[in-house]
Design a protein around this motif. Sequence first.
Motif, mmCIF file in Angstrom:
data_model
loop_
_atom_site.group_PDB
_atom_site.id
_atom_site.type_symbol
_atom_site.label_atom_id
_atom_site.label_comp_id
_atom_site.label_asym_id
_atom_site.label_seq_id
_atom_site.Cartn_x
_atom_site.Cartn_y
_atom_site.Cartn_z
ATOM 1 N N CYS A 34 27.672 3.712 59.418
ATOM 2 C CA CYS A 34 28.264 2.412 59.127
ATOM 3 C C CYS A 34 29.742 2.594 58.830
ATOM 4 O O CYS A 34 30.178 3.693 58.531
ATOM 5 N N ALA A 35 30.477 1.467 58.921
ATOM 6 C CA ALA A 35 31.910 1.521 58.630
ATOM 7 C C ALA A 35 32.360 0.154 58.138
ATOM 8 O O ALA A 35 32.041 -0.876 58.740
ATOM 9 N N PRO A 36 33.106 0.107 56.989
ATOM 10 C CA PRO A 36 33.641 -1.168 56.509
ATOM 11 C C PRO A 36 34.670 -1.716 57.518
ATOM 12 O O PRO A 36 35.364 -0.952 58.204
ATOM 13 N N VAL A 37 34.766 -3.065 57.552
ATOM 14 C CA VAL A 37 35.713 -3.719 58.458
ATOM 15 C C VAL A 37 36.788 -4.387 57.600
ATOM 16 O O VAL A 37 36.467 -5.127 56.659
ATOM 17 N N LEU A 38 38.074 -4.096 57.890
ATOM 18 C CA LEU A 38 39.195 -4.635 57.133
ATOM 19 C C LEU A 38 39.989 -5.601 57.994
ATOM 20 O O LEU A 38 40.081 -5.450 59.224
ATOM 21 N N ASP A 39 40.588 -6.617 57.319
ATOM 22 C CA ASP A 39 41.487 -7.505 58.065
ATOM 23 C C ASP A 39 42.886 -6.900 58.099
ATOM 24 O O ASP A 39 43.096 -5.784 57.637
ATOM 25 N N SER A 40 43.821 -7.640 58.608
ATOM 26 C CA SER A 40 45.181 -7.108 58.767
ATOM 27 C C SER A 40 45.848 -6.866 57.425
ATOM 28 O O SER A 40 46.814 -6.097 57.343
ATOM 29 N N ASP A 41 45.357 -7.474 56.337
ATOM 30 C CA ASP A 41 45.910 -7.243 54.999
ATOM 31 C C ASP A 41 45.212 -6.103 54.283
ATOM 32 O O ASP A 41 45.521 -5.806 53.127
ATOM 33 N N GLY A 42 44.268 -5.469 54.914
ATOM 34 C CA GLY A 42 43.580 -4.340 54.316
ATOM 35 C C GLY A 42 42.446 -4.740 53.411
ATOM 36 O O GLY A 42 41.940 -3.908 52.671
#
Length: 691
Positions: A34-42
């Motif tokens: 699995c891997a966390p998903v970040l937006d452009s602001d982190g």
Amino acid sequence: MLVKQVMLENPQTLYPWQTLADACEVYRRQGVNCAPVLDSDGRVVGILTVFQVLQALQRGASFDTSVGQVMERDIMTIDEDMHFNEVSNLPIDRLVILNRQGRLAGVLTRIDLINKVHNALEATEYKLAVILQSVHNGIIAVDARGDVCHFNAAAEKLTGIPAVKVLGRPAGPLLKQLGLGQVNPGVDAFLGRFKVGDRVLIIRQSPIQKDEEQVQGFALVLQDISELEDISSQLDSVRNLNKELVGVIQSCYDGIVVIDRQGNIERVNASYGRITGMDSLGEIQGKNVTELASGQHKHLLQIYNEIMSGKSLVNMAVHTEDGEELIFSGSAVVGEGGQVGRIVVNLRDITELNRFKEEAARASAELKELRARRLADGEIIAESPLMRRAVEQALRVATVDSTVLITGPSGVGKERLAKLIHRHSSRADKPFIEINCGAIPESLLESELFGYEKGAFTGAQREGKLGLLEIANGGTVFLDEIGDMPLNLQVKLLRVLQEQVIYRVGGRRPIKLDIRIIAATNKDLKRLIAEKKFREDLYYRLNVVPISIPPLKERREDILPLVTHFLNRFNARHGTKKRLGMETCRLLEGYSWPGNVRELINLVERLVIMCEEEVIEPHHLPGEFMEALGREGWRPQISEIVPLQEAREATEKELIRMALEKYHSLRRAGQVLGISHSTLLRKARQYGLVV
């Protein structure tokens, strides 16, 4: 334990606009599911698992599908500083961990959690096993099935039974061997005293319980009380030691008094009574030091007061009316609490010791006098401070076997100083071999030093030859003019200094030596090192104890004693009675002596042989000597600073006296002095000189 202590830190992340192919590459490269998903602001906006990717592909998605279309957006996040107990029972397969700023700190999956807990349990079990193995008492644990599950090292030692023979097996035979028979697992009791082999053990039983009702086994604790018997034996030894100590104190030649903390005198030996002249030890034993404030025992009160005021050691010298000198030494015996428990006073009569010291001082003075006489008896003339220092250094180094390097210009007596060192050393009765490194041809020097085997080279003796170093074995080797030694032999000499081993020319057998090396040179070895003509490592091996002999012109105090010494020698040799005139002595003392002592010896012998008169005057001195003295110029001998006017008058008076004594004519003396005869007459009368 906090969540951040068990989470996976800094996990690999994805962004919503990345593709499922990118996600698969992350899973493959990092070995995660699995891997966390970040937006452009982190910030965390979701999580994407392998399972979700597979489901999306089954539903018709392609690897080009974006992560944002497939990821799980409804996620649970927790703070990294939460306690582990707060999240351990949550029915979530994975959690996203945020730091205090709300940013991603890590992830926690149930698999990671299981692994961490398993590792912690293993670590705890290992620590417990180490503790149980380290305790002094034997520990035997039996599980609920009645099998032995623990048998520590102390139990092996106390019972003599190896653990491998009982672990995992029924406990019955072991209990029977220990003499216990059947035991009730649920009882906490002292089982008694048992003889096991040559040991006496006491055994206690304790139940192993999960709670008050459920018994899961029992443990036996074995203690070896054989040590108690040893302690009892040790107590007997202490009693015997105390008796011996009392005997030692009583037989001690010094007086000893033991005072307790309250000032009571516990013990006095017979020597104290002998030194102080007591009729009976009962005069002070058992009394308090305050009762002895006056009389011959008052010093005990003084020592007691000083030590109780904070001193740990007190020394006191006492002179009695009978002329005896006594030393009282009091020292504190400090207890465990840091307080003074007792005070031990030692009394010594040093009257006889002082007499021995005086006798030793007289003997030492006589020894020094004998040594001075021996030095004055023609061995070495040393009147100047510089030469005395060189002789003192030589005598000091003679007592050890260190290598010595003697430096100084040619003719100053380096060989005599080397012989002095040898004569005063422990090797004095062994050979003293002198080798002039500059006088022996280079082609022969190696064979002369190291010797050679038979047939080593053309012209060699058939039976071979011992080298000078081998001949000197046990004694001293004096290497004169060491600065002229060829470089190839310097290497071999270095090995002799380092290993005391030589090889003959043409030989392979090492020959062990025991020699002391003294080297001498009139050259600047450091300059030769800079010019690559002398090995630096050999220089430092030779220069262990350097002794410098200054030229004769720098130690003018030695000139006249040397002249007198050799004048007496040559008078005795040639049967003459020559002596030196005053002016001749002045000239000899003012000469620079470029050839040093060697030149002085030759000149004295020439004067004794060639002078026809009994008194050697200046006109008997060789012409070349006078010419050299003239080139050097006359210099007055000044021993101290005086006013210039006084110096002028003294010099003028002395010159006039010398001129009148030599020429016996006012006119001739005036011409030599460069003044008229009338002026000379006036000045002579002024200074009281008879004309």
